[in-house]
Motif scaffolding. Sequence first.
Motif, short mmCIF file in Angstrom:
data_model
loop_
_atom_site.label_atom_id
_atom_site.label_comp_id
_atom_site.label_asym_id
_atom_site.label_seq_id
_atom_site.Cartn_x
_atom_site.Cartn_y
_atom_site.Cartn_z
N TYR A 5 47.52 27.79 35.01
CA TYR A 5 48.05 28.24 33.61
C TYR A 5 49.40 28.45 33.28
O TYR A 5 49.62 29.04 32.37
CB TYR A 5 47.30 30.01 33.83
N GLN A 80 43.08 30.29 27.95
CA GLN A 80 42.69 30.65 29.36
C GLN A 80 42.95 31.70 29.76
O GLN A 80 42.20 32.32 30.89
CB GLN A 80 43.41 29.53 30.17
N GLU A 101 35.75 38.77 24.61
CA GLU A 101 34.78 38.03 25.06
C GLU A 101 34.02 36.77 24.14
O GLU A 101 33.62 35.92 24.52
CB GLU A 101 33.58 38.75 25.71
N THR A 106 33.95 31.23 28.72
CA THR A 106 33.35 32.08 29.82
C THR A 106 34.15 32.19 31.28
O THR A 106 33.98 33.17 32.10
CB THR A 106 31.91 31.38 30.34
N ASP A 107 35.06 31.14 31.29
CA ASP A 107 35.85 30.83 32.54
C ASP A 107 37.29 31.37 32.51
O ASP A 107 37.95 31.54 33.20
CB ASP A 107 35.57 29.55 33.02
N SER A 108 37.59 31.88 31.20
CA SER A 108 39.06 32.43 30.96
C SER A 108 39.05 33.84 31.50
O SER A 108 38.09 34.63 31.70
CB SER A 108 39.17 32.52 29.22
N TYR A 128 30.75 38.88 32.00
CA TYR A 128 31.03 38.12 33.26
C TYR A 128 32.09 38.93 33.93
O TYR A 128 33.30 38.81 33.75
CB TYR A 128 31.80 36.62 32.72
N GLU A 130 33.31 39.34 36.88
CA GLU A 130 34.21 38.63 37.95
C GLU A 130 35.32 38.30 37.31
O GLU A 130 36.43 38.17 37.74
CB GLU A 130 33.59 37.58 38.63
N ARG A 131 35.40 38.21 36.12
CA ARG A 131 36.76 37.71 35.45
C ARG A 131 37.47 38.68 34.82
O ARG A 131 38.65 38.43 34.28
CB ARG A 131 36.60 36.43 34.30
N ASN A 156 36.81 37.76 40.78
CA ASN A 156 37.17 36.31 41.40
C ASN A 156 38.36 36.11 42.03
O ASN A 156 39.53 36.22 41.29
CB ASN A 156 36.97 35.52 40.03
N ALA A 159 40.85 33.47 40.97
CA ALA A 159 41.63 34.01 39.54
C ALA A 159 42.66 35.04 39.70
O ALA A 159 43.75 34.79 39.32
CB ALA A 159 40.26 34.21 38.58
#
Length: 320
Positions: A5, A80, A101, A106-108, A128, A130-131, A156, A159
């Motif tokens: 990042y 990100q 959101e 979805t992975d940010s 999500y 976990e993020r 996560n 992350a």
Amino acid sequence: MDVKYKQSPILIAGNGRLSHSVCVCLIQAKHAVTLFTENKEDAAAAINSHFLDLFNICAEKPDRKLLEITSSPGGTADYQIGIAITGENLKEKIAAIRDLEKKLFTDSIIAINTESIPISLLQEACNYPERLIGVNWAEPAHTTYFLEIIINAKTNKEAADDLFNLAKKQWNKDPYLVSNDISIRAKMLAVMAREAFYLVQNGYASIEDIDRACRNDAGYYLPFSGNFRYMDLMGTYAYGLVMKDLNRELSKEDQVPGFFEEIIEQGDTGMENNKGFYKYEEGDAKRWNDLFAKFSYQINKYPFNYKEKATVADNKTSPL
């Protein structure tokens, strides 16, 4: 280790002074920053004021072109990391998370400040969970080393590690990781405030004396060493003896005292309206804010550099 990042674009959603100084902190780290805020004019004025200070103090000047301020960002964009800065209100935090959101992939990562609300409670509102990572700052964010990162079993871990390393290596932070779902900074401050309230309410000391004691004792050594290293430095055994007797006398109140409730009920918000714990005259707020800005650059020089190596895995530090 490569820093994930590094210089990635970041979306910040928030109003007020902390969101402004976080923008400056991240622009100093060469991130392109979009600030989503209700009052563009106030945000621009506050951030420009920070930039002027930096122009006078720092050899490397922040790049104004990295900043965009908007009250209506578009749809999903290539951010990100999304950072929410809100008041300590559950509904407000959930609304900020849901809004981010809609604007992030979805992975940010979504990072949100939270002092008293557990991350697990906020994760219940996430698509999500976990993020979602708790991230607490200190104001002004661009001059202080403080950063608290809060995670739990759902988070996560990769992350969280990436965010920790980014803060350590790019944001000029000395971060620490909390795995118990809630802020430890808030708990320590609350304990100190509770005891201060108790001493004033019961006539042991005045508000002025409490401030003097904090400034001239703890305020002297904490930037140098923190609590535990200072006890080692002064003699750990002595503190054990003192605490054995003193702990029984400490406040266990679970409500704020009457004199503080009065201040709140009267709408005395501090320097904002010239009355809080102290009374102020017109112009005092600007003078104190100017002094605070100057102090934040001066104190930045003093934390002792142990060349410590912070490890994410066990949340410990050890001298190199």
